[in-house]
Design a protein around this motif. Structure first.
Motif, PDB file in Angstrom:
ATOM      1  N   ASP A 417      11.145   0.566  -8.519  1.00 62.96           N
ATOM      2  CA  ASP A 417      10.453  -0.256  -9.512  1.00 62.96           C
ATOM      3  C   ASP A 417       9.990   0.567 -10.716  1.00 62.96           C
ATOM      4  N   GLY A 418      10.593   1.745 -10.902  1.00 65.58           N
ATOM      5  CA  GLY A 418      10.285   2.555 -12.069  1.00 65.58           C
ATOM      6  C   GLY A 418       9.013   3.356 -11.936  1.00 65.58           C
ATOM      7  N   GLY A 419       8.646   3.739 -10.726  1.00 70.51           N
ATOM      8  CA  GLY A 419       7.438   4.533 -10.514  1.00 70.51           C
ATOM      9  C   GLY A 419       7.670   5.620  -9.492  1.00 70.51           C
ATOM     10  N   GLY A 420       6.615   6.346  -9.201  1.00 65.86           N
ATOM     11  CA  GLY A 420       6.659   7.405  -8.195  1.00 65.86           C
ATOM     12  C   GLY A 420       5.505   7.231  -7.228  1.00 65.86           C
ATOM     13  N   ARG A 421       5.721   7.574  -5.976  1.00 64.63           N
ATOM     14  CA  ARG A 421       4.680   7.388  -4.958  1.00 64.63           C
ATOM     15  C   ARG A 421       3.516   8.359  -5.170  1.00 64.63           C
ATOM     16  N   PHE A 422       2.302   7.840  -5.022  1.00 63.52           N
ATOM     17  CA  PHE A 422       1.093   8.659  -5.025  1.00 63.52           C
ATOM     18  C   PHE A 422       0.444   8.488  -3.665  1.00 63.52           C
ATOM     19  N   GLU A 423       0.443   9.549  -2.868  1.00 62.35           N
ATOM     20  CA  GLU A 423      -0.018   9.448  -1.487  1.00 62.35           C
ATOM     21  C   GLU A 423      -1.493   9.767  -1.320  1.00 62.35           C
ATOM     22  N   GLY A 424      -2.136  10.272  -2.368  1.00 69.81           N
ATOM     23  CA  GLY A 424      -3.582  10.408  -2.371  1.00 69.81           C
ATOM     24  C   GLY A 424      -4.139  11.518  -1.499  1.00 69.81           C
ATOM     25  N   TYR A 425      -5.450  11.414  -1.264  1.00 66.35           N
ATOM     26  CA  TYR A 425      -6.201  12.405  -0.493  1.00 66.35           C
ATOM     27  C   TYR A 425      -6.769  11.739   0.759  1.00 66.35           C
ATOM     28  N   THR A 426      -7.398  12.547   1.606  1.00 66.64           N
ATOM     29  CA  THR A 426      -8.092  11.983   2.759  1.00 66.64           C
ATOM     30  C   THR A 426      -9.312  11.176   2.311  1.00 66.64           C
ATOM     31  N   ASP A 427      -9.872  11.523   1.168  1.00 67.57           N
ATOM     32  CA  ASP A 427     -11.046  10.847   0.616  1.00 67.57           C
ATOM     33  C   ASP A 427     -10.590   9.739  -0.331  1.00 67.57           C
ATOM     34  N   LYS A 428     -10.876   8.477   0.013  1.00 66.87           N
ATOM     35  CA  LYS A 428     -10.427   7.343  -0.795  1.00 66.87           C
ATOM     36  C   LYS A 428     -11.042   7.354  -2.188  1.00 66.87           C
TER      37      LYS A 428
END
Length: 604
Positions: A417-428
């Motif tokens: 969909d024209g983006g890249g995954r951001f998997e983040g941190y343990t802290d929301k």
């Protein structure tokens, strides 16, 4: 993307890239395009496949031990079965506090193969910093090198709960070594594999903590495979290659990008426990390396080192890394006779990367049109004082024009969909802070890199500074990185870091430089040198002469403490100097001078 599509896409790459560069892009695309086809195939399976094809070829080499592909595959399976026997469930975290040796890589590959998560802990941490990393990982198990037991004890009083400790490399009741040696190393059965997929979390890798305590970034199996595939393709790696890796294995570049790129290609990785400028070239020649991985200031340290008779007697074909600045690029490449440099830009938690496949000095990469959907990057205008993007009347962010400096961002989504995954941190909460919403269209979301960049007329990205490091002084934006490059080129300057300091009653922040100087350093020569390199407003207002500068394990400069201490002689025992606003001469600062500056009697 199928093979036909890859071949057809070659023409769209070749007009702007050399044929060798186009070939590298196509190889990387081919390798990474296979990942989604088999969601149950993990990186440990890549190793196992090579072990079947070339069992006796060296996979991981070090002074302490060498693992062939067969040995590595068996060791991975032993760690996997150990995790099953220890009751580690999918998603459970095991902290690794181990030296940079082959068994480290085998450990995280084995634990993650059966659904466990390995948290890669910085071995230089102590006390509260170490306990913080273990606490945010919420770990029940720690595999701990025997010679780091004393370090671990400094964190014990601050742990939220007491994890089970497994001692590595030393005998005793809690030793993991005899257990591993007694475990079967043959391939796992389907039941033992559990239902682990590429979307599951495999690792926690920590940010460097240059501005506060480290954050634990989530890294999935998919990202490990992607990192390995992209760099195997872009470096054109083959089983005949040997890569020298002297970066920490708890870091994303040294521990994942470097080894996984070579293991993807069936090549070999030489692991050095630490970087040594004096030992570097003898290691390169001794191990017959064809590539090496760099980061940060490593290249600058090598340039400043005395000439080695071995520095041109190597078989290197490529140096790959990030942080090689334009001011030393060509000198570094020429002195050490390195045929090709692959500079790239990436962040452990980031959702896009850039690659300078063409070797353009000073650039961090560009995005070929064919791959725009896989590298969704943009640069938006930033308020330098507030550190937030500027919004137009319609509430959206303002894209920067070519040549204009702004913050680099990456669209969050998937390649489809024209983006890249951001998997983040343990802290929301920390994860949410990195997300910018309603950016170029209502409802969209982008990852904030925190990095200032500019795009040149040829479409190449150039790194400028970190957001927060650039500051305003005399109505001008000052990039600390550009000032620091000029300072490091100065006569008898050994090391330096530049930062902004606040002055009561003054707008913006004044530039200050902490310098490690040689015996012949002269402030007059220093001033004259800067006058030839920088506009007057960018000259450091204050100079601190230090014996040494503290950096992270990946050579990132720690500026927080320096900025807090500022130019106050009561806090700083190092010699301090003020650039006289009239003459430009650097004059010593004593307690009385400090008082005059603070109360406004000295107009800066």
């Amino acid at each position: 993307m199928n093979t036909d599509a890859i071949e057809q896409s070659a023409d769209s790459l070749r007009p702007r890239a050399k044929p060798s560069a186009a070939k590298s892009w196509l190889k990387a695309i081919e390798l990474t395009s296979r990942i989604e086809a088999n969601p149950s195939r993990l990186f440990a399976d890549v190793v196992e496949d090579w072990a079947a094809r070339q069992p006796d070829r060296a996979a991981l080499i070090s002074q302490a031990e060498t693992f062939s592909y067969r040995t590595l595959a068996e060791r991975i399976n032993r760690y996997a079965r150990w995790a099953l026997a220890a009751g580690i469930e999918p998603g459970d975290t095991v902290c690794l506090l181990l030296p940079s040796r082959p068994d480290y890589i085998a450990a995280w590959l084995g634990i993650s193969k059966v659904g466990g998560v390995a948290a890669l802990i910085n071995t230089r941490l102590v006390g509260l910093s170490l306990s913080h990393c273990i606490n945010v990982a919420d770990a029940d198990h720690v595999i701990l090198a025997g010679d780091l037991a004393g370090v671990f004890e400094t964190a014990l009083p601050y742990l939220n709960r007491a994890p089970k400790i497994w001692i590595h490399g030393r005998g005793g009741e809690a030793s993991i070594d005899p257990m591993l040696d007694g475990i079967d190393g043959s391939p796992l059965s389907p039941a033992e594999r559990r239902a682990v997929t590429i979307s599951d979390r495999a690792l926690l890798i920590y940010t460097s903590g240059t501005t506060g305590l480290p954050k634990a970034a989530s890294v999935s199996h998919r990202r490990i495979l992607n990192w390995g595939g992209w760099f195997a393709g872009l470096t054109n790696a083959s089983p005949e290659d040997r890569l020298y890796d002297c970066l920490p294995l708890f870091h994303s570049v040294g521990g994942i990008v470097a080894p996984c790129s070579m293991l993807t290609a069936g090549a070999s990785v030489v692991l050095a426990e630490k970087f040594s400028a004096s030992q570097f070239w003898s290691d390169i020649v001794r191990w017959d390396c064809t590539l090496f991985q760099y980061i940060g200031e490593l290249c600058r340290y090598l340039l400043k080192a005395p000439v080695s008779e071995l520095e041109n007697r190597h078989r290197l074909r490529l140096a790959c890394g990030n942080g090689l600045r334009g001011d030393i690029w060509e000198a570094f490449q020429a002195r050490f006779a390195i045929p090709r440099i692959l500079e790239f830009y990436a962040a452990t938690e980031g959702n896009f990367s850039l690659y300078n496949v063409e070797g353009r000095p000073g650039a961090i990469g560009r995005i070929p049109p064919l791959l725009a959907h896989r590298f969704p990057a943009a640069i938006v205008r930033l308020d330098a004082e507030l550190g937030v993007p500027v919004r137009a009347e319609n509430g959206l962010c303002i894209p920067c024009a070519r040549g204009e400096i702004g913050e680099a961002i990456g669209r969050i989504g998937t390649a489809d969909d024209g983006g890249g995954r951001f998997e983040g941190y343990t802290d929301k909460d920390e994860t949410e802070k990195k997300i910018l919403r309603d950016v170029l269209a209502p409802g969209d979301a982008w990852f904030r890199t925190g990095d200032l960049m500019r795009l040149d007329e040829s479409g190449f990205f150039h790194f400028v500074d970190r957001v927060g490091d650039t500051f305003r002084w005399k109505g001008e934006n000052v990039a600390t990185s550009e000032v620091n490059e000029a300072i490091l080129d100065g006569p008898d300057v050994i090391d330096a870091t530049t930062y902004g300091v606040e002055i009561p009653g003054a707008d913006g922040r004044a530039g200050m430089a902490a310098i490690v100087a040689g015996d012949r350093f002269d402030l007059t020569e220093f001033r004259n040198h800067l006058s030839r390199r920088l506009p007057a407003y960018a000259h450091p207002v204050f100079v601190r002469i230090s014996a040494a500068l503290e950096t992270t394990e990946t050579f990132k400069q720690k500026k927080q403490q320096l900025s807090r201490e500022g130019f106050d002689p009561r806090l700083v025992t190092d010699p301090l100097f003020l650039r006289d606003p009239e003459s430009g001469v650097y004059l010593p600062i004593g307690a009385a001078d400090y008082a005059r500056i603070v109360d406004g009697r000295v107009r800066l």
